[in-house]
Structures are given as structure tokens and as C-alpha cells.
Write an enzyme that holds these catalytic residues in place. Sequence first.
Site, short mmCIF file in Angstrom:
data_model
loop_
_atom_site.label_atom_id
_atom_site.label_comp_id
_atom_site.label_asym_id
_atom_site.label_seq_id
_atom_site.Cartn_x
_atom_site.Cartn_y
_atom_site.Cartn_z
N GLY A 58 22.36 21.23 21.11
CA GLY A 58 21.22 20.45 21.57
C GLY A 58 21.47 20.12 23.04
CB ALA B 215 20.34 15.38 25.06
CB CYS C 140 14.93 23.10 16.98
SG CYS C 140 16.68 23.39 17.37
CG ASP D 248 17.69 24.25 25.03
OD1 ASP D 248 17.24 23.89 23.94
OD2 ASP D 248 18.91 24.33 25.30
CG ASN E 46 12.64 23.65 22.27
OD1 ASN E 46 13.71 23.10 22.51
ND2 ASN E 46 11.97 23.42 21.15
CE LYS E 47 17.42 26.73 18.65
NZ LYS E 47 18.50 27.61 19.17
CE LYS F 280 17.36 17.74 27.23
NZ LYS F 280 16.62 17.09 26.15
C1 RUB Z 1 18.50 23.09 20.41
C2 RUB Z 1 17.07 23.02 20.85
C3 RUB Z 1 16.50 21.64 21.09
C4 RUB Z 1 16.69 21.28 22.55
C5 RUB Z 1 16.37 19.82 22.80
O1 RUB Z 1 18.99 24.40 20.36
O2 RUB Z 1 16.40 23.99 21.08
O3 RUB Z 1 15.15 21.60 20.79
O4 RUB Z 1 18.03 21.52 22.95
O5 RUB Z 1 17.27 18.99 22.10
P1 RUB Z 1 20.50 24.65 19.89
P2 RUB Z 1 17.62 17.54 22.67
O6 RUB Z 1 20.65 24.05 18.53
O7 RUB Z 1 20.64 26.13 19.88
O8 RUB Z 1 21.41 23.99 20.90
O9 RUB Z 1 16.32 16.80 22.77
O10 RUB Z 1 18.54 16.92 21.65
O11 RUB Z 1 18.27 17.72 23.98
#
Ligand code: RUB
Length: 312
Positions: free
Chosen positions: A18, A20, A120, A189, A199-200, A225
Site C-alpha cells: 500500500g 502510504a 484493493c 499509487d 492504482n491497483k 502520491k
Molecule cells: C495497493 C494499492 C492501493 C494504493 C493506495 O497496491 O493499489 O490502492 O497503494 O493505498 P499493493 P493507500 O497492495 O500492490 O501495494 O491509500 O493505503 O496508500
Amino acid sequence: MEMIEEAARKIINMEVRGAAKIARFAAESLLKFAQKIDDDFDVKIKEAADMLLNTRPTAVSLYNAINYVMQYSGRTVEEKREDLIKRALEFINWVDSARREIGKIGVRRIKQSATILTHCNSSAALSIIKEAHEAGKDIEVFATESRPRYQGHITVRELKSEGIPVTLIVDSAVRYFMREMDYVIVGADAITVNGALINKIGTSQIALCANEFKVPFMVAAETYKFSPKTLAGETVVIEERSPREVAPEDLLSAGIRVRNPAFDITPRRYIDLIITEIGAIPPEMAYLVIKERFGFRLPTEEEIIVSPEHYD
Ligand code: RUB
């Protein structure tokens, strides 16, 4: 350096995942490593930064986190260490406060009773959903599995533990259920200078479908981001992961070719709103966010280059 190698491994094998969490973890890892350096501070910390940077190519948050922490200054090792630690703590605080702020801003967009689709596992998107629930709104969530890594399972557990009604669906059932949705809320992302969302994988299909049914498509994205590299003309690298995440060994040994991109690109015309910690903005404002957050200075060649490939 062992400690950094271990941190890099955790990001690569997605123990930490993720955008963050990856960024926060990288800042924290640099902080801990800096506490242990006795000499050659610049060389050693740069080596650590490079190793972390090369773990997952798509998360611009990782690049922004490392760049933020690495802009330390000082003459002696002690001064450098102190400044780096201060910057790492500032970044960690940015991650935590931005998520909370996004929840507070996003909740105002949610009506009293709403069914929300998410994809995701995004801490920023879930911050809005949890805030709405805490505000006493009658919220129900549909969460996609998010193959091949099933981050949707994390999402449903997280929401269930908060007492939020949630239904798990397969990724291909999105269009079947879309007419029942009031909003789609996903994380990011990366956001490019022209307002596109990375994003995913599968996010862009969901956005197309939301557009078809006139369901507002909202993105929860902290300003770290947003990609300054795209202002310099770079495109965001889409990570392709191992075929083993998708197909069993017998198919692979039979020579079946598999493609496994982890992310996709949603053009800005399918995005109604990006909810950041500095306000809810249309995707067309991405340029201004990059300018405000990262200044006019274009990244140098050295700052831009990251080795993109990462297979297992
Ligand atoms: C995670 C993903 C999330 C973003 C945002 O992909 O696509 O939607 O990273 O997440 P992976 P957040 O599991 O491959 O890392 O809001 O927690 O930053």
C-alpha cells in the site's frame, strides 16, 4: 545495511504494502539506519536510500518519501543524523495527519445513507469510509477481491472489525453490482501531472463502469502520491510482478505465457474528485498540487532514474 536489506525485502514480498504504508516504512527505515551510522554518513545513507527506492517502482510515495528525508543538511555526522531524523519524523507525521484529514474532508461528500464500492486495500479510501461510519452515517461497502494478491480480504476484515457492513465480490462482478452503488472510492499509487490515476490493476475498468452508471468515482490521495517526475515528462512505471502470482506451476511449465501488471491507469475524464489533505480537487488541478508541494524545480536526472524491473 542488513537492516535495510531486510526492510527492502519486506516491501518486495509485500509484507509491507500500500502506497502510504510503503512510504512511511521507508522513512522509518532510513531513520533507524541513520541512528546506527558512525562514519561516511552521506555514502551509507545514499546506498540505503537507493536500495529502498528500487523495491517497488510504481509507488511515487516511496520516491517522494525518500527524496524528502534525503534532503537533510549538516556538516558533521551528528548534525546530518539529527536533521535526517527530524525530516523522517516530519514525513511520518505527514502520512498520519494526511490520512486523517482526507477522512474529514471526504466524509462531507457522503450522503446519510450510502453503498460504496472500493477496490484493493487503501488506507486513504478506508479513512473516508470509517469517518462516515463514525459520523453515524448508514454505510455499506462492497469490496472486490483484488486478484491476484487478494488485498480485498484485508479490506473486508478491516471494515468488519469496525462494525461496517461489508460484502466481498469477485473483481468481475463489479458491473453486475454497479447499479446498486452510490459512490466508488479508491486509493492511489500515483497521480500524474495530467490528473490520471495509477492504482491497483482493475481500477480503470471500475471507473469505466462507474461512468456508465453515473456513479461518482472518487480518489483518496495524499499529496505525496502526486508525481513530480511526470512534470518533468516522465511516465509512471507500471510494475509487472511474477507470473507465479497468477498461474499454477503446471501451467507455467507447459509454457503458458502470463502477464501480471500490478497497476493500471485511469484517465482523468473518469475521475470526479480527488480528495487530498489540502482539499477536494478536480483531477485537472494535479499540476497545481505538484507545483505547490514540490516547487517549480524539476527533478534532476539522478533523482529521476530508478531501475524499474522487479520480478521475484
Ligand atoms: C495497493 C494499492 C492501493 C494504493 C493506495 O497496491 O493499489 O490502492 O497503494 O493505498 P499493493 P493507500 O497492495 O500492490 O501495494 O491509500 O493505503 O496508500
